[in-house]
Design a protein around this motif. Structure first.
Motif, short mmCIF file in Angstrom:
data_model
loop_
_atom_site.label_atom_id
_atom_site.label_comp_id
_atom_site.label_asym_id
_atom_site.label_seq_id
_atom_site.Cartn_x
_atom_site.Cartn_y
_atom_site.Cartn_z
N UNK A 1 -22.96 29.34 -21.44
CA UNK A 1 -23.80 30.02 -20.14
C UNK A 1 -23.91 31.18 -20.19
N UNK A 2 -23.16 32.20 -20.59
CA UNK A 2 -23.13 33.65 -20.46
C UNK A 2 -24.22 34.13 -21.38
N UNK A 3 -24.19 33.71 -22.69
CA UNK A 3 -24.73 34.33 -23.88
C UNK A 3 -26.02 33.81 -24.04
N UNK A 4 -26.30 32.48 -23.81
CA UNK A 4 -27.47 31.80 -24.08
C UNK A 4 -28.39 31.10 -23.05
N UNK A 5 -27.56 30.44 -22.11
CA UNK A 5 -28.20 29.54 -21.26
C UNK A 5 -29.43 28.86 -21.71
N UNK A 6 -30.38 28.15 -20.71
CA UNK A 6 -31.23 27.42 -21.19
C UNK A 6 -32.37 28.22 -21.91
N UNK A 7 -32.69 29.40 -21.47
CA UNK A 7 -33.81 30.16 -21.88
C UNK A 7 -33.35 30.48 -23.27
N UNK A 8 -32.41 30.85 -23.84
CA UNK A 8 -32.13 31.16 -25.27
C UNK A 8 -31.52 29.95 -26.27
N UNK A 9 -31.51 28.89 -25.20
CA UNK A 9 -30.93 27.51 -26.30
C UNK A 9 -32.27 26.63 -26.75
N UNK A 10 -33.29 27.10 -26.07
CA UNK A 10 -34.52 26.31 -26.02
C UNK A 10 -35.04 26.51 -27.60
N UNK A 11 -35.17 27.97 -27.82
CA UNK A 11 -35.58 27.99 -29.30
C UNK A 11 -34.65 27.55 -30.29
N UNK A 12 -33.32 27.49 -30.01
CA UNK A 12 -32.57 27.01 -31.19
C UNK A 12 -32.64 25.43 -31.08
N UNK A 13 -33.07 24.78 -30.27
CA UNK A 13 -33.13 23.24 -30.53
C UNK A 13 -34.57 22.93 -30.96
N UNK A 14 -35.58 23.74 -30.71
CA UNK A 14 -36.67 23.42 -31.27
C UNK A 14 -36.63 23.89 -32.84
N UNK A 15 -35.98 24.81 -33.25
CA UNK A 15 -35.75 25.25 -34.54
C UNK A 15 -34.83 24.38 -35.38
N UNK A 16 -33.91 23.75 -34.52
CA UNK A 16 -33.17 22.46 -35.26
C UNK A 16 -33.98 21.28 -35.55
N UNK A 17 -34.76 21.13 -34.79
CA UNK A 17 -35.71 19.65 -34.85
C UNK A 17 -36.87 20.00 -35.87
N UNK A 18 -37.10 21.14 -36.33
CA UNK A 18 -37.91 21.57 -37.28
C UNK A 18 -37.35 21.88 -38.79
N UNK A 19 -36.14 21.54 -38.79
CA UNK A 19 -35.59 21.87 -40.19
C UNK A 19 -35.89 20.34 -41.04
N UNK A 20 -35.97 20.77 -42.39
CA UNK A 20 -36.04 19.79 -43.06
C UNK A 20 -35.08 18.36 -43.38
N UNK A 21 -35.43 17.57 -43.06
CA UNK A 21 -34.50 16.35 -43.15
C UNK A 21 -33.78 16.20 -44.47
#
Length: 560
Positions: free
Chosen positions: A351-371
């Motif tokens: 909640x403090x360090x990331x929140x929704x705003x800084x979590x969104x790039x991480x989620x997108x980045x995870x889904x774009x990793x090579x399977x």
């Protein structure tokens, strides 16, 4: 409400990123070119970030005035700061100490805070130089943001480092409780930024100055959060040793002379100073004030420990905290519900360090990793940072306390560096580039929204589940009584009497300055007939009775 606003704006930006990625391309490109040109002057960028943090907080003073302390930890840090401001490391035990006994304060062998002195050094600086401890918080917040920008410059191009530094100004240096309370966080984050910022520079330049900065960062961590700092520094030192043993590194004599020796001497000097501080406070260079407090009140920190019996308590409120409600409940919860506890800890950090705003790039980045090749698709720098965060986070996992975000403060730089590297990866595609731009736009919008809300007295409320803009608790009533007596002729004693259901977690009144006898106001607990000895000792003072649980609160003359 503000978390919901952040979530909605983040969702809108995600939708735009994958439906209209060219939107605003030309305007953003022009701004980014000028931004990159400015960022290329690295020293100017670092100074700009630090001054931005200082300037924004100054500008907010009309709507976000100097805070009044409320939490036990704040008062204890302020006691240490006041002690240092008086040119002492500890104070003699007061003959009436039993009337002043309170949380996170030692009375034997000296009257002192239980905490390490790093954060209080900044508070003392603010008190001595600028007249109030808050200005030490203000200064440490600016230094923290500047150090984050400087540290990021060692890991990525200057424009990304400057962007990350400005993001830290918005998320940490403006409205967070780090910048608006006396609880701490900024000094530990500053130490972590110096350590992690020096790490790549040492490998690139093999420079004495970088090694000294590494040592200074480690000393600052030792003086603020030594437990978490140790878990943070060990992987970095290990990585440096592994690098030093490679064949393509400079000769061992060069490494010893330019890296090992300067860093070791700096760290040794800091440890020697801390040992001297321990000796003056506890009588032993190997015993910290923290250890004395643990032995006195039977605090436990790990689930494999035991709740050992302690001596008789002088005050019911202290007994309730250490052996009635707080510590035993947390200890039992940690043993009986370990997975729930870890979930709560992760939520606090997220909640403090990331929140929704800084979590969104991480989620997108995870889904774009090579399977099938996830680990291989991660670049070496980011891979190291993820391992570093995992190692450092173990320090939080092991304890019984859900804790506060500043427990993870040494990892702040690692969180921001990893996030900026992820954003840089995403910027390689049109949709990712739009998402990256929107992160900074939304962060700025949210900052302005909080400022406007504060103008209309509609800002966020204090809460244990803190987000980036959660304000601290403030004991306004105690501050009002203190201000009233400060402007009343003579010296005063305030005897504090609590009700049966008093919330001592965020409303503790009995804290005193370093020099109790010379203080204009002395705060004491109500001890019934035993108050007579206190009144005799302070017979030249006017004595008042305060009952914080009464509404409206009244300050009336005390009658024995």
């Amino acid at each position: 409400m503000f978390l919901a606003i952040e979530l909605c704006l983040t969702a809108i930006c995600l939708a735009f990123a994958y439906t209209r990625p060219p939107f605003g391309y030309k305007r953003f490109s022009h701004v980014e070119q000028r931004f990159a040109a400015f960022a290329n002057r690295r020293i100017r960028s670092v100074i700009t970030v630090g001054l931005a943090a200082l300037g924004i907080r100054l500008a907010m003073l009309p709507i976000l005035p100097i805070p009044a302390p409320a939490i036990h930890d704040e008062f204890s840090h302020l006691l240490l700061a006041d002690t240092l401001a008086h040119g002492r490391l500890a104070n003699p035990t007061h003959p009436m100490w039993v009337h002043f006994e309170t949380f996170h304060v030692n009375w034997h062998p000296t009257y002192a805070s239980m905490y390490y002195p790093g954060h209080a050094l900044f508070l003392a600086l603010g008190q001595v130089v600028l007249g109030h401890p808050f200005w030490g918080v203000w200064l440490s917040s600016g230094l923290m943001c500047a150090a984050i920008c400087w540290g990021l410059q060692g890991w990525m191009p200057p424009e990304w480092a400057l962007a990350g530094g400005l993001l830290a100004v918005i998320r940490l240096g403006s409205f967070s409780y780090w910048a608006n309370s006396y609880w701490g966080g900024t000094a530990s984050a500053l130490g972590g930024a110096l350590v992690l910022g020096a790490f790549p520079r040492i490998k690139q330049h093999v420079c004495v100055l970088d090694s000294v900065i590494l040592g200074i960062g480690m000393v600052l961590l030792a003086l603020t959060r030594p437990y978490e700092g140790m878990f943070f520094c060990v992987p970095i030192v290990t990585a440096l040793l592994v690098w030093a043993l490679r064949r393509d590194t400079p000769p061992i004599k060069t490494l010893l002379a330019k890296i090992a020796l300067p860093a070791t001497l700096t760290l040794a000097a800091g440890v020697a100073c801390m040992a001297y501080y321990f000796w003056r406070v506890t009588g032993s260079p190997f015993t910290s004030p923290y250890q004395v407090n643990i032995r006195t009140y039977g605090l436990v920190y790990f689930p494999w420990q035991h709740l050992n019996p302690v001596g008789a308590f002088h005050h019911k409120i202290l007994q309730s905290f250490y052996r009635g409600i707080n510590v035993p409940n947390l200890f039992n919860f940690a043993r009986q519900h370990p997975f729930k506890l870890q979930g709560c800890k992760a939520l606090v950090v997220w909640l403090f360090y990331f929140g929704p705003l800084l979590t969104a790039p991480w989620l997108v980045w995870l889904f774009t990793r090579t399977k099938g090749k996830f680990w291989e698709s991660i670049k070496p720098d980011l891979r190291f940072l993820l391992l570093l965060c995992a190692c450092a986070y173990i320090s939080i996992v092991l304890t019984i306390y859900v804790g506060q975000p500043h427990y993870a403060a040494p990892m702040t730089m690692a969180f921001y560096t990893a996030t900026m590297l992820v954003l840089r990866d995403l910027a390689a595609t049109p949709s990712g580039r739009w998402l990256v731009r929107s992160v900074f736009v939304v962060a700025s919008i949210l900052c302005a929204t909080v400022a406007v809300a504060l103008v209309f007295d509609a800002g966020p409320d204090p809460t244990w589940a803190r987000i980036w803009c959660s304000p601290p608790w403030q004991d306004v009533e105690r501050a009002r009584v203190s201000n009233q007596l400060e402007h009343t002729t003579g010296q005063h004693v305030v005897i504090v009497r609590y009700g049966a259901k008093h919330d001592f977690g965020t409303d503790e009144w009995v804290y005193n300055r370093a020099d109790i006898d010379s203080s204009k106001i002395v705060w004491a607990r109500d001890m019934g007939k035993q108050n007579a000895e206190l009144l005799e000792y302070f017979r030249s003072r006017k004595v008042w009775l305060a009952e914080p649980d009464d509404r409206p609160l009244k300050l009336i003359p005390y009658i024995q």
